[in-house]
Design an enzyme around this catalytic site. Structure first.
Site, PDB file in Angstrom:
ATOM      1  N   ARG A   1      10.945  -8.510  14.446  1.00 21.56           N
ATOM      2  CA  ARG A   1      10.158  -8.099  15.348  1.00 21.56           C
ATOM      3  C   ARG A   1       9.641  -9.620  15.670  1.00 21.56           C
ATOM      4  NH1 ARG A   1       7.420  -2.475  13.565  1.00 21.56           N
ATOM      5  NH2 ARG A   1       6.086  -4.103  12.540  1.00 21.56           N
TER       6      ARG A   1
ATOM      7  N   ARG B   1      -2.931 -10.957  12.132  1.00 26.83           N
ATOM      8  CA  ARG B   1      -2.799  -9.963  12.303  1.00 26.83           C
ATOM      9  C   ARG B   1      -3.787  -9.461  10.723  1.00 26.83           C
ATOM     10  NH1 ARG B   1       2.261  -8.686  12.283  1.00 26.83           N
ATOM     11  NH2 ARG B   1       2.565  -6.604  10.541  1.00 26.83           N
TER      12      ARG B   1
ATOM     13  N   ARG C   1      12.039  -9.997   6.942  1.00 28.47           N
ATOM     14  CA  ARG C   1      11.813  -8.808   7.640  1.00 28.47           C
ATOM     15  C   ARG C   1      12.816  -8.592   8.915  1.00 28.47           C
ATOM     16  NH1 ARG C   1       6.566  -4.410   6.999  1.00 28.47           N
ATOM     17  NH2 ARG C   1       6.319  -5.267   8.669  1.00 28.47           N
TER      18      ARG C   1
ATOM     19  N   ARG D   1     -11.230   2.498   9.306  1.00 25.92           N
ATOM     20  CA  ARG D   1     -10.931   0.926   9.666  1.00 25.92           C
ATOM     21  C   ARG D   1     -11.913   0.849  10.035  1.00 25.92           C
ATOM     22  NH1 ARG D   1      -5.338  -0.201  10.327  1.00 25.92           N
ATOM     23  NH2 ARG D   1      -3.758   2.217  10.437  1.00 25.92           N
TER      24      ARG D   1
ATOM     25  N   LYS E   1       1.264  -1.390  -0.158  1.00 25.80           N
ATOM     26  CA  LYS E   1      -0.084  -0.443  -0.070  1.00 25.80           C
ATOM     27  C   LYS E   1       0.896   0.709  -0.035  1.00 25.80           C
ATOM     28  CE  LYS E   1      -2.607   0.464   3.709  1.00 25.80           C
ATOM     29  NZ  LYS E   1      -2.335   2.154   4.383  1.00 25.80           N
TER      30      LYS E   1
END
Length: 236
Positions: A181, A192, A148, A114, A40
């Site tokens: 993370r 998520r 990542r 959202r 995005k």
């Protein structure tokens, strides 16, 4: 002549009172929706670059207001400091006030709304007339995010596939250790994404029912972009 009219909501009228008008010749008030890791940010940057829209990020906006100590920023910070979600009316007020400041300038909103109630409230304040939805398979997103790694001191982000560090496990500039993370681990990413899907589905249905949403399917931003670009050119 626009072959497929888009829908604008004026004020808070019932759905049956929506007016149908073409976007061409009118200010573009666009919204981009996409799951975390969908590309995005990349697509947003290209839209802003090529179509001259002002990018409004709800997250950046919220942080700026809190940093500057504005009335809305203080109100939002009070909720965050208590560990609570910022209420819809505060977030809508925050975003709508910023969009109204832009006057006749076209804009691209990112990161908000959202939920469907947020979408309905925002539409009553600053109507959206173009919605771009990036529909990227969850497995693709998980594959991207699981590779990542981050340098905690600077926030520099590496991807073992697309943007690897020069030395494995080390930051290019400092040589310090990189970390992954916990919420970038596959099981956390999938959780998520499922939450995002559950919250966003009603938002997509809301805009789709108004005839202003366009879905773009794919796995790579560079392959999705030509379709987004062609669509925006056809309506703007």
């Amino acid at each position: 002549m626009l072959s497929k009219p888009l829908t604008l909501l004026f004020c808070s009228a019932p759905r049956s009172f929506y007016a149908t008008v073409p976007v061409r010749g009118k200010k573009t008030c666009a919204l981009i929706i996409g799951a975390p890791g969908s590309g995005k940010g990349t697509i947003s940057n290209w839209i802003v670059r090529d179509f001259g829209l002002t990018h409004v990020s709800s997250g950046d906006l919220l942080r700026a207001h809190m940093r500057d100590g504005t009335t809305l920023g203080k109100e939002a910070k009070a909720f965050i400091d208590r560990g609570d979600l910022v209420p819809d009316n505060v977030m809508v007020g925050l975003v709508a006030s910023e969009l109204k400041k832009l006057g006749d300038k076209p804009w691209l909103l990112d990161g908000f709304p959202r939920t469907q109630p947020q979408a309905e409230a925002l539409q009553a304040e600053t109507p959206v007339n173009v919605v771009v939805n990036l529909d990227v398979p969850f497995d693709t997103i998980i594959d991207r995010i699981k590779d990542r790694w981050i340098h905690p001191g600077s926030g520099r982000v590496y991807n073992l596939i697309f943007n690897p560090p020069k030395v494995a496990g080390k930051d290019d500039e400092t040589g310090e250790d990189l970390i992954q993370r916990d919420d970038d681990k596959p099981e956390s990413v999938r959780n998520r994404l499922e939450v995002f899907k559950a919250n966003t589905a009603p938002v997509l249905d809301f805009y789709r029912s108004m005839g202003i949403l366009k879905d773009f399917h794919g796995t790579e931003s560079k392959k999705i972009w030509p379709h987004v670009e062609a669509y925006l050119k056809s309506i703007m």
